[in-house]
Design a protein around this motif. Structure first.
Motif, PDB file in Angstrom:
ATOM      1  N   GLU A 103     -14.765  24.381   0.548  1.00 28.98           N
ATOM      2  CA  GLU A 103     -14.533  24.075  -0.858  1.00 28.98           C
ATOM      3  C   GLU A 103     -14.455  22.570  -1.067  1.00 28.98           C
ATOM      4  N   GLN A 104     -13.769  21.874  -0.174  1.00 30.27           N
ATOM      5  CA  GLN A 104     -13.655  20.423  -0.285  1.00 30.27           C
ATOM      6  C   GLN A 104     -15.023  19.760  -0.105  1.00 30.27           C
ATOM      7  N   ASN A 105     -15.808  20.295   0.836  1.00 24.31           N
ATOM      8  CA  ASN A 105     -17.121  19.703   1.062  1.00 24.31           C
ATOM      9  C   ASN A 105     -17.993  19.813  -0.181  1.00 24.31           C
ATOM     10  N   ARG A 106     -17.986  20.980  -0.819  1.00 25.52           N
ATOM     11  CA  ARG A 106     -18.789  21.155  -2.015  1.00 25.52           C
ATOM     12  C   ARG A 106     -18.294  20.266  -3.142  1.00 25.52           C
ATOM     13  N   LYS A 107     -16.995  20.070  -3.187  1.00 23.29           N
ATOM     14  CA  LYS A 107     -16.404  19.314  -4.290  1.00 23.29           C
ATOM     15  C   LYS A 107     -16.669  17.831  -4.165  1.00 23.29           C
ATOM     16  N   HIS A 108     -16.654  17.321  -2.937  1.00 18.49           N
ATOM     17  CA  HIS A 108     -16.678  15.870  -2.771  1.00 18.49           C
ATOM     18  C   HIS A 108     -18.007  15.321  -2.280  1.00 18.49           C
ATOM     19  N   THR A 109     -18.918  16.194  -1.829  1.00 18.97           N
ATOM     20  CA  THR A 109     -20.174  15.675  -1.286  1.00 18.97           C
ATOM     21  C   THR A 109     -21.046  15.138  -2.401  1.00 18.97           C
ATOM     22  N   GLN A 110     -21.455  13.873  -2.291  1.00 20.58           N
ATOM     23  CA  GLN A 110     -22.227  13.225  -3.346  1.00 20.58           C
ATOM     24  C   GLN A 110     -23.558  12.665  -2.836  1.00 20.58           C
ATOM     25  N   GLU A 111     -23.958  13.001  -1.593  1.00 19.37           N
ATOM     26  CA  GLU A 111     -25.183  12.436  -1.052  1.00 19.37           C
ATOM     27  C   GLU A 111     -26.399  12.997  -1.771  1.00 19.37           C
ATOM     28  N   PRO A 112     -27.547  12.295  -1.665  1.00 16.14           N
ATOM     29  CA  PRO A 112     -28.805  12.841  -2.182  1.00 16.14           C
ATOM     30  C   PRO A 112     -29.123  14.174  -1.500  1.00 16.14           C
ATOM     31  N   MET A 113     -29.976  14.981  -2.141  1.00 11.65           N
ATOM     32  CA  MET A 113     -30.226  16.333  -1.673  1.00 11.65           C
ATOM     33  C   MET A 113     -30.724  16.405  -0.232  1.00 11.65           C
ATOM     34  N   PRO A 114     -31.732  15.598   0.213  1.00 12.53           N
ATOM     35  CA  PRO A 114     -32.176  15.702   1.609  1.00 12.53           C
ATOM     36  C   PRO A 114     -31.060  15.384   2.600  1.00 12.53           C
ATOM     37  N   VAL A 115     -30.286  14.340   2.314  1.00 14.46           N
ATOM     38  CA  VAL A 115     -29.180  13.969   3.202  1.00 14.46           C
ATOM     39  C   VAL A 115     -28.138  15.081   3.218  1.00 14.46           C
ATOM     40  N   ARG A 116     -27.855  15.635   2.042  1.00 18.62           N
ATOM     41  CA  ARG A 116     -26.867  16.702   1.950  1.00 18.62           C
ATOM     42  C   ARG A 116     -27.313  17.919   2.761  1.00 18.62           C
ATOM     43  N   THR A 117     -28.619  18.238   2.686  1.00 21.17           N
ATOM     44  CA  THR A 117     -29.141  19.385   3.426  1.00 21.17           C
ATOM     45  C   THR A 117     -29.015  19.171   4.924  1.00 21.17           C
ATOM     46  N   LEU A 118     -29.388  17.973   5.393  1.00 21.25           N
ATOM     47  CA  LEU A 118     -29.276  17.678   6.818  1.00 21.25           C
ATOM     48  C   LEU A 118     -27.826  17.693   7.277  1.00 21.25           C
ATOM     49  N   THR A 119     -26.948  17.157   6.425  1.00 24.85           N
ATOM     50  CA  THR A 119     -25.525  17.148   6.767  1.00 24.85           C
ATOM     51  C   THR A 119     -24.990  18.564   6.899  1.00 24.85           C
ATOM     52  N   ARG A 120     -25.336  19.416   5.940  1.00 19.72           N
ATOM     53  CA  ARG A 120     -24.866  20.800   5.984  1.00 19.72           C
ATOM     54  C   ARG A 120     -25.427  21.522   7.197  1.00 19.72           C
ATOM     55  N   ILE A 138     -10.262  13.963   3.100  1.00 18.81           N
ATOM     56  CA  ILE A 138     -10.847  12.721   2.598  1.00 18.81           C
ATOM     57  C   ILE A 138     -12.374  12.749   2.673  1.00 18.81           C
ATOM     58  N   SER A 139     -12.933  13.968   2.747  1.00 20.49           N
ATOM     59  CA  SER A 139     -14.386  14.175   2.679  1.00 20.49           C
ATOM     60  C   SER A 139     -15.119  13.548   3.857  1.00 20.49           C
ATOM     61  N   ARG A 140     -14.671  13.836   5.065  1.00 17.34           N
ATOM     62  CA  ARG A 140     -15.385  13.460   6.284  1.00 17.34           C
ATOM     63  C   ARG A 140     -15.690  14.736   7.071  1.00 17.34           C
ATOM     64  N   PRO A 141     -16.448  15.686   6.491  1.00 19.82           N
ATOM     65  CA  PRO A 141     -16.639  16.994   7.125  1.00 19.82           C
ATOM     66  C   PRO A 141     -17.395  16.930   8.442  1.00 19.82           C
ATOM     67  N   VAL A 142     -18.381  16.027   8.553  1.00 19.51           N
ATOM     68  CA  VAL A 142     -19.147  15.944   9.798  1.00 19.51           C
ATOM     69  C   VAL A 142     -18.249  15.513  10.946  1.00 19.51           C
ATOM     70  N   LEU A 143     -17.481  14.450  10.715  1.00 17.20           N
ATOM     71  CA  LEU A 143     -16.571  13.970  11.750  1.00 17.20           C
ATOM     72  C   LEU A 143     -15.534  15.038  12.090  1.00 17.20           C
ATOM     73  N   ALA A 144     -15.035  15.752  11.088  1.00 16.56           N
ATOM     74  CA  ALA A 144     -14.066  16.814  11.331  1.00 16.56           C
ATOM     75  C   ALA A 144     -14.655  17.898  12.228  1.00 16.56           C
ATOM     76  N   ASN A 145     -15.915  18.246  12.007  1.00 15.66           N
ATOM     77  CA  ASN A 145     -16.546  19.269  12.839  1.00 15.66           C
ATOM     78  C   ASN A 145     -16.834  18.763  14.245  1.00 15.66           C
ATOM     79  N   VAL A 146     -17.129  17.471  14.377  1.00 13.23           N
ATOM     80  CA  VAL A 146     -17.298  16.900  15.712  1.00 13.23           C
ATOM     81  C   VAL A 146     -15.972  16.960  16.473  1.00 13.23           C
ATOM     82  N   VAL A 147     -14.889  16.596  15.796  1.00 11.01           N
ATOM     83  CA  VAL A 147     -13.560  16.664  16.407  1.00 11.01           C
ATOM     84  C   VAL A 147     -13.242  18.101  16.823  1.00 11.01           C
ATOM     85  N   LEU A 148     -13.562  19.050  15.944  1.00  5.58           N
ATOM     86  CA  LEU A 148     -13.320  20.456  16.265  1.00  5.58           C
ATOM     87  C   LEU A 148     -14.124  20.889  17.482  1.00  5.58           C
ATOM     88  N   PHE A 149     -15.369  20.443  17.571  1.00  6.20           N
ATOM     89  CA  PHE A 149     -16.198  20.814  18.714  1.00  6.20           C
ATOM     90  C   PHE A 149     -15.633  20.251  20.012  1.00  6.20           C
TER      91      PHE A 149
END
Length: 451
Positions: free
Chosen positions: A18-35, A161-172
């Motif tokens: 929910e937070q990722n959807r709310k705060h992600t503001q990247e352009p569509m291609p970047v957002r797709t790659l990030t997701r 604080i909208s750092r989902p990629v880093l959070a998932n790296v930490v989780l991994f």
């Protein structure tokens, strides 16, 4: 890593998507790659957790696997005592303020954490003083508690604080990478096939995750650290967090007490078989959470808040169909594959205890079904029946397991779990039909027209 026996025993869902959807503001291609990258990381973490249990069963003795299960369950429970789920309050407050003020809130949470450590660490020592866990693993136990708790809080902060990629790296790093490394090491080096190798890998994975998360947060230059600790703000936060925590501790208590009870009834070796079978069952909950719940529950919340009864009904219907179909398919596949799996493990004790596996699958299946009315009630803000049902499950689990232990000691715990989770299912389903407005349960044109 709390891969064994963790499942999803939290009253409130993780809001990372929910937070990722709310705060992600990247352009569509970047957002797709990030997701996509996030999905790959989550998938790798889930796969690592899922496969670790099999390789531990292969390489460790059943008693060692049982002890690992006790350690993981106890550490998982201790995290709630040391954190009080206070992040639910801190996260909301952080999002209201500028970064220059975040340090004040984090300092306050840190002060509360120190108080909780002083209160609960001596109490946790009782599991060793009473002989419940052996003293040789005490150092690993307390070190891992600190690492897991700090990593958990830092990961939640990264999500907030909208750092989902880093959070998932930490989780991994916390739950996936070290499991792969430990498994490979034990595969190629037979002398490393012991519990110490597993605990060392877990510790190193936790340290790597902590250094990465802490280093990145230090670069944010958060302000407000020099302000005094606001104990009144802390007390207010505790009042908000504790009601949520009570229900979480109750359901987590069921998933912790089960291991200690089975160990008392049948010994560490049989507990090792239980940990193996429960690890398979909990994989079903992990995949449901990642593949069904995380995608559907935000839509339920949105539909209810917008007053869209039709979308809410359709969302609950999808919840029911997807959860039921996936759970049944998973259970059928698990029942078919359990024989070749046990043959591959080549441990006679696991095959001797195979009779408990269907009951464990039944218990987890009932728990999964209970999540359907759970999320439907959560979307409406109906928290009270969720809290009450989780507390009742612990209250019922204890006498039910005791009664079953008189005649079927080896099956008492999975039978007790089945009774407890059936109670949760009935309780939440009844509350759903009793508390949900009729137009959100059935298509009622007259009711909708009048509203």
């Amino acid at each position: 890593m709390l891969a064994i026996g963790n499942g999803r025993q939290r009253l409130y869902p993780d809001h990372s998507d929910e937070q990722n959807r709310k705060h992600t503001q990247e352009p569509m291609p970047v957002r797709t790659l990030t997701r996509l990258f996030n999905l790959v990381l989550r998938g790798a973490t889930l796969a690592s957790k899922f496969l670790l249990i099999f390789f531990l069963a292969r390489f460790l003795e059943p008693a060692e696997l049982g002890l690992y299960g006790l350690l993981a369950a106890t550490i998982g429970y201790a995290l709630y005592l040391l954190g009080l789920d206070f992040y639910t309050y801190t996260t909301r407050e952080l999002l209201k303020r500028d970064r220059e003020e975040w340090g004040e809130l984090l300092k306050d949470q840190g002060a509360l954490t120190l108080v909780l450590y002083v209160l609960f660490v001596p109490l946790l020592s009782l599991v060793f003083a009473t002989g419940t866990l052996p003293w040789p693993v005490a150092g690993w136990f307390f070190g891992l508690i600190v690492l897991e708790h700090l990593n958990q809080e830092l990961m939640r902060l990264l999500i907030a604080i909208s750092r989902p990629v880093l959070a998932n790296v930490v989780l991994f790093l916390r739950q996936g990478a070290w499991a792969v490394i430990a498994t490979a090491l034990m595969f190629f080096e037979p002398e490393t096939r012991n519990l110490e190798t597993v605990l060392l890998a877990w510790t190193l994975g936790g340290l790597a995750a902590l250094l990465l998360a802490a280093g990145r947060l230090c670069q944010l230059r958060i302000g407000g650290w020099r302000k005094r600790v606001d104990w009144s703000w802390i007390r207010q936060g505790v009042k908000v967090a504790v009601p949520m925590l009570v229900a979480t501790l109750a359901i987590r208590g069921v998933f912790t007490l089960d291991r200690y009870w089975l160990e008392a009834l049948s010994g560490l070796e049989v507990l090792g078989a239980y940990v193996l079978f429960m690890g398979i069952g909990n994989a079903m909950m992990s995949f449901l959470d990642a593949g069904v719940f995380a995608f559907l529950y935000p839509g339920l919340i949105s539909a209810f808040q917008k007053g869209d009864a039709d979308a809410f009904r359709q969302g609950v219907k999808r919840f029911f169909i997807q959860t039921t179909v996936f759970s049944l398919c998973f259970a059928l596949v698990a029942l078919v594959l359990i024989d070749p799996l046990l043959s591959w493990l080549d441990k006679p004790l696991y095959r001797e205890q195979q009779g408990m596996f269907p009951w464990i699958l039944l218990a987890i299946f009932l728990y999964a079904l209970g999540m359907i009315p759970h999320y439907a009630l959560y979307a409406q803000g109906r928290d009270r029946p969720l809290i009450h049902s989780h507390i009742a499950s612990l209250v019922v689990f204890i006498p039910a397991t005791w009664l079953f232990s008189i005649h079927w000691p080896h099956l008492a715990v999975p039978l007790g779990l089945s009774v407890a989770f059936f109670l949760i299912l009935v309780w939440k389903t009844t509350a759903y039909f009793r508390l949900t407005p009729v137009q959100y349960r059935h298509c009622c044109p007259e009711t909708q027209a009048s509203t």
